[in-house]
Design a protein around this motif. Sequence first.
Motif, PDB file in Angstrom:
ATOM      1  N   ALA A 174       0.853  -1.273   0.111  1.00 35.30           N
ATOM      2  CA  ALA A 174       0.085  -0.186   0.118  1.00 35.30           C
ATOM      3  C   ALA A 174       0.931   1.139  -0.229  1.00 35.30           C
ATOM      4  N   ILE A 179       8.492   6.847   5.313  1.00 33.17           N
ATOM      5  CA  ILE A 179       8.917   6.277   6.632  1.00 33.17           C
ATOM      6  C   ILE A 179       8.586   4.791   6.975  1.00 33.17           C
ATOM      7  N   THR A 180       9.457   3.816   7.058  1.00 36.88           N
ATOM      8  CA  THR A 180       8.929   2.715   7.304  1.00 36.88           C
ATOM      9  C   THR A 180      10.012   1.815   8.339  1.00 36.88           C
ATOM     10  N   GLY A 222      -0.118  -1.395   7.990  1.00 43.52           N
ATOM     11  CA  GLY A 222      -0.413  -2.721   7.823  1.00 43.52           C
ATOM     12  C   GLY A 222      -1.249  -3.250   8.881  1.00 43.52           C
ATOM     13  N   GLY A 223      -0.978  -4.503   9.114  1.00 41.02           N
ATOM     14  CA  GLY A 223      -1.579  -5.110  10.513  1.00 41.02           C
ATOM     15  C   GLY A 223      -0.583  -6.180  10.984  1.00 41.02           C
ATOM     16  N   ILE A 260       2.324 -16.010  11.868  1.00 39.88           N
ATOM     17  CA  ILE A 260       2.798 -15.808  10.695  1.00 39.88           C
ATOM     18  C   ILE A 260       2.612 -14.415   9.879  1.00 39.88           C
ATOM     19  N   ARG A 261       3.477 -13.591   9.783  1.00 39.80           N
ATOM     20  CA  ARG A 261       3.231 -12.346   9.084  1.00 39.80           C
ATOM     21  C   ARG A 261       4.220 -12.089   8.189  1.00 39.80           C
ATOM     22  N   SER A 274       7.827  -5.895  12.552  1.00 37.27           N
ATOM     23  CA  SER A 274       8.027  -4.753  12.048  1.00 37.27           C
ATOM     24  C   SER A 274       7.970  -5.021  10.346  1.00 37.27           C
ATOM     25  N   GLY A 278       3.205 -12.256   1.013  1.00 37.96           N
ATOM     26  CA  GLY A 278       1.909 -12.283   0.180  1.00 37.96           C
ATOM     27  C   GLY A 278       1.804 -13.627  -0.675  1.00 37.96           C
ATOM     28  N   PRO A 279       1.483 -13.562  -1.782  1.00 35.39           N
ATOM     29  CA  PRO A 279       1.049 -14.903  -2.466  1.00 35.39           C
ATOM     30  C   PRO A 279       2.303 -15.742  -2.383  1.00 35.39           C
ATOM     31  N   PHE A 284      -0.232   5.749  16.043  1.00 29.36           N
ATOM     32  CA  PHE A 284      -0.965   7.078  15.476  1.00 29.36           C
ATOM     33  C   PHE A 284      -1.981   7.524  16.276  1.00 29.36           C
ATOM     34  N   TRP A 296      -3.735  -8.503  -0.734  1.00 28.01           N
ATOM     35  CA  TRP A 296      -2.628  -7.659  -1.683  1.00 28.01           C
ATOM     36  C   TRP A 296      -3.081  -6.745  -2.603  1.00 28.01           C
TER      37      TRP A 296
HETATM   38  P1  FAD Z   1       1.952  -4.371   5.045  1.00 25.64           P
HETATM   39  O1  FAD Z   1       2.468  -5.397   3.871  1.00 25.64           O
HETATM   40  O2  FAD Z   1       1.898  -5.275   6.411  1.00 25.64           O
HETATM   41  O3  FAD Z   1       3.141  -3.431   5.260  1.00 25.64           O
HETATM   42  C1  FAD Z   1       3.199  -2.578   6.440  1.00 25.64           C
HETATM   43  C2  FAD Z   1       4.449  -1.705   6.438  1.00 25.64           C
HETATM   44  O4  FAD Z   1       4.279  -0.833   7.445  1.00 25.64           O
HETATM   45  C3  FAD Z   1       5.749  -2.605   6.485  1.00 25.64           C
HETATM   46  O5  FAD Z   1       6.763  -2.167   5.700  1.00 25.64           O
HETATM   47  C4  FAD Z   1       6.082  -2.124   8.052  1.00 25.64           C
HETATM   48  O6  FAD Z   1       7.373  -2.277   8.154  1.00 25.64           O
HETATM   49  C5  FAD Z   1       5.569  -0.855   8.292  1.00 25.64           C
HETATM   50  N1  FAD Z   1       5.321  -0.341   9.499  1.00 25.64           N
HETATM   51  C6  FAD Z   1       4.263  -0.844  10.492  1.00 25.64           C
HETATM   52  N2  FAD Z   1       4.249   0.057  11.531  1.00 25.64           N
HETATM   53  C7  FAD Z   1       5.113   0.940  11.450  1.00 25.64           C
HETATM   54  C8  FAD Z   1       5.293   2.252  12.268  1.00 25.64           C
HETATM   55  N3  FAD Z   1       4.822   2.390  13.247  1.00 25.64           N
HETATM   56  N4  FAD Z   1       6.437   2.855  11.428  1.00 25.64           N
HETATM   57  C9  FAD Z   1       6.810   2.942  10.391  1.00 25.64           C
HETATM   58  N5  FAD Z   1       6.484   1.650   9.638  1.00 25.64           N
HETATM   59  C10 FAD Z   1       5.655   1.056   9.905  1.00 25.64           C
HETATM   60  N6  FAD Z   1      -2.827 -11.519   0.355  1.00 25.64           N
HETATM   61  C11 FAD Z   1      -3.206 -11.979  -0.890  1.00 25.64           C
HETATM   62  O7  FAD Z   1      -3.794 -11.098  -1.535  1.00 25.64           O
HETATM   63  N7  FAD Z   1      -2.834 -13.266  -1.120  1.00 25.64           N
HETATM   64  C12 FAD Z   1      -2.034 -14.064  -0.372  1.00 25.64           C
HETATM   65  O8  FAD Z   1      -1.701 -15.093  -0.911  1.00 25.64           O
HETATM   66  C13 FAD Z   1      -1.630 -13.624   0.966  1.00 25.64           C
HETATM   67  N8  FAD Z   1      -1.044 -14.360   1.865  1.00 25.64           N
HETATM   68  C14 FAD Z   1      -0.619 -13.997   2.932  1.00 25.64           C
HETATM   69  C15 FAD Z   1       0.115 -14.707   3.852  1.00 25.64           C
HETATM   70  C16 FAD Z   1       0.679 -14.439   4.839  1.00 25.64           C
HETATM   71  C17 FAD Z   1       1.455 -15.051   5.812  1.00 25.64           C
HETATM   72  C18 FAD Z   1       0.414 -13.153   5.495  1.00 25.64           C
HETATM   73  C19 FAD Z   1       0.699 -12.701   6.605  1.00 25.64           C
HETATM   74  C20 FAD Z   1      -0.558 -12.323   4.793  1.00 25.64           C
HETATM   75  C21 FAD Z   1      -1.030 -12.796   3.377  1.00 25.64           C
HETATM   76  N9  FAD Z   1      -1.923 -11.918   2.707  1.00 25.64           N
HETATM   77  C22 FAD Z   1      -2.006 -12.327   1.318  1.00 25.64           C
HETATM   78  C23 FAD Z   1      -2.444 -10.520   3.046  1.00 25.64           C
HETATM   79  C24 FAD Z   1      -1.486  -9.588   2.281  1.00 25.64           C
HETATM   80  O9  FAD Z   1      -0.118  -9.659   2.642  1.00 25.64           O
HETATM   81  C25 FAD Z   1      -1.716  -7.953   3.111  1.00 25.64           C
HETATM   82  O10 FAD Z   1      -3.095  -7.799   2.835  1.00 25.64           O
HETATM   83  C26 FAD Z   1      -0.907  -6.983   2.394  1.00 25.64           C
HETATM   84  O11 FAD Z   1       0.327  -7.204   2.363  1.00 25.64           O
HETATM   85  C27 FAD Z   1      -1.215  -5.535   2.971  1.00 25.64           C
HETATM   86  O12 FAD Z   1      -0.421  -4.600   2.640  1.00 25.64           O
HETATM   87  P2  FAD Z   1       0.007  -3.376   3.615  1.00 25.64           P
HETATM   88  O13 FAD Z   1       0.915  -2.461   2.612  1.00 25.64           O
HETATM   89  O14 FAD Z   1      -1.364  -2.662   4.006  1.00 25.64           O
HETATM   90  O15 FAD Z   1       0.611  -3.835   4.710  1.00 25.64           O
END
Ligand code: FAD
Length: 488
Positions: A22, A42-43, A116-117, A132-133, A231, A236-237, A314, A364
């Motif tokens: 995202a 910022i990450t 993210g979560g 698992i994350r 962190s 993802g897939p 936040f 994703w």
């Molecule tokens: P994230 O990818 O979680 O990224 C969050 C980012 O924020 C990270 O870079 C983190 O370092 C950063 N961050 C967090 N807190 C802070 C902070 N306080 N300060 C600065 N940075 C911070 N989805 C699918 O569609 N297909 C799949 O097959 C699939 N498989 C999955 C398998 C696993 C094991 C998991 C855990 C998830 C899976 N998902 C899948 C879900 C998918 O990964 C998430 O929906 C997607 O990655 C969300 O993207 P995001 O950018 O919102 O968050």
Amino acid sequence: VRVMADKNVKTFQFVIVGGGIAGVTCVEQLSSQIPSADVALITAGPHIKAVANYKQVSRALEEFDVEERPSSVLEEKFPNLTVIHSPVKSLDTESHSLETTDGQVFGYEKLCICSGGRPKLLTQDNPYVLGIRDTDSAQEFQKRLSKARRIVVVGNGGIALELVYEVEGCEVIWAVKDKAIGNTFFDAGAAQFLIPSLEASKPEVAAPCKRPRYTTEDRAAGSLHTFTAESGSALGPDWHEGIVLRGAEQVVSVVRIEYHCEVEKIFTSEELLNSPVKSDCGSWPVCILLTNGKTFGCDFVVSATGVVPNTEPFLHGNTFAVADDGGLRVDDHMRTSESDVYAAGDVCTACWEHSPLWQQMRLWTQARQMGWYAGRCMAAHVLSEKIELDFCFELFSHITKFFNYKVVLLGKFNGQGLGSEHELLVRCTKGQEYVKVVLSNGRMVGAVLIGETDLEETFENLILNQMDLTPYGEDLLNPNIDIEDYFD
Ligand code: FAD
């Protein structure tokens, strides 16, 4: 806009928090749309996630690979981008500033939170319960699994589904709270279709991996920050590809499913000493009591029960509207309730009035779509341009693979929110395909396609154009009729 006046605070026009799909997509969108804009990402983690090999499969369906890359790749592409590797500790929406854990303060004119979560853990601080994350937690799981004889998997979403299918050489007890497996994605019929795959032996040689593997070489070299399990970006897939999920036993895996139950209690070996369940648990290091009264001893428990949006840093001192699922509420322009603060991806909850064919799922594709749309909205607001909700939020669509079958989900694929006001048509060929269509008032509102059905485009069109299908009746799924020709 009230922006920090302090000279020592570096203020950016746009700040994006989070290097997952995202956040990175939002940065790319903003930086390409307004190349002169001063943008900061910022990450918390050392790497960023990037979308690669993006493919528009049909009007609504998209497929892509995800790559973990060093952030320098982004900075080289966008000269006005600064990447800051430090977790955000706090946010002051009043003064439009953020502080990172290493004490730096940054001002923003517009902010997008994409943090993210994290896995919803059954219990905190229990060394026998894993979530698992990200890459690190997946590797920890692999390490523990290599010595395990029996594990308990709790949860019924995508992660649990993939896990139980992929694990080899270890007994798996799978506790699902619903009456069928994969309830988040399927109905009981589809679950029944998939169950034999759990029992069948898997192909000896795994198909070559189309997608990049997740490596952690840089981390092992110790040149980067400490990286906690919470962190990193979510995997993802194909997260398990390239990671051998093998337990300690030579035998093929046995998966035992316990339906309709949740975890009552997890006993550690100390607690077990004085507990009546001791005899059921033998010498296992941990023991789990399910709400159906059964107890299982195991080497460890995998908690795959969904995610909790990462909002804590936040919220303090601000007045964000938070949804019931813990996400930051966003409107149809991805704006939170705090001015100049947007959110996208797993951290947010879409609170606009949804199209009748769309629902939010933390996936994703939606992280990419929301990040992209948030970037467009932020740019449009700065440039005082009008912007309308993007078409991608019109129809829910998702392509994935479960148990080695291609799975396409469209619209209200599980009759979500339709109550009893819907009809189902199902066609199933054992071991080959499962096709389910959800009809409401004679119109197609959703579909589940498992296997190589080749129906996705036709069905997507039928869902989007809301044609009355009553005259076709069950012929809609008649395998002897070429449905595509039918509607051309
Ligand atoms: P994230 O990818 O979680 O990224 C969050 C980012 O924020 C990270 O870079 C983190 O370092 C950063 N961050 C967090 N807190 C802070 C902070 N306080 N300060 C600065 N940075 C911070 N989805 C699918 O569609 N297909 C799949 O097959 C699939 N498989 C999955 C398998 C696993 C094991 C998991 C855990 C998830 C899976 N998902 C899948 C879900 C998918 O990964 C998430 O929906 C997607 O990655 C969300 O993207 P995001 O950018 O919102 O968050």
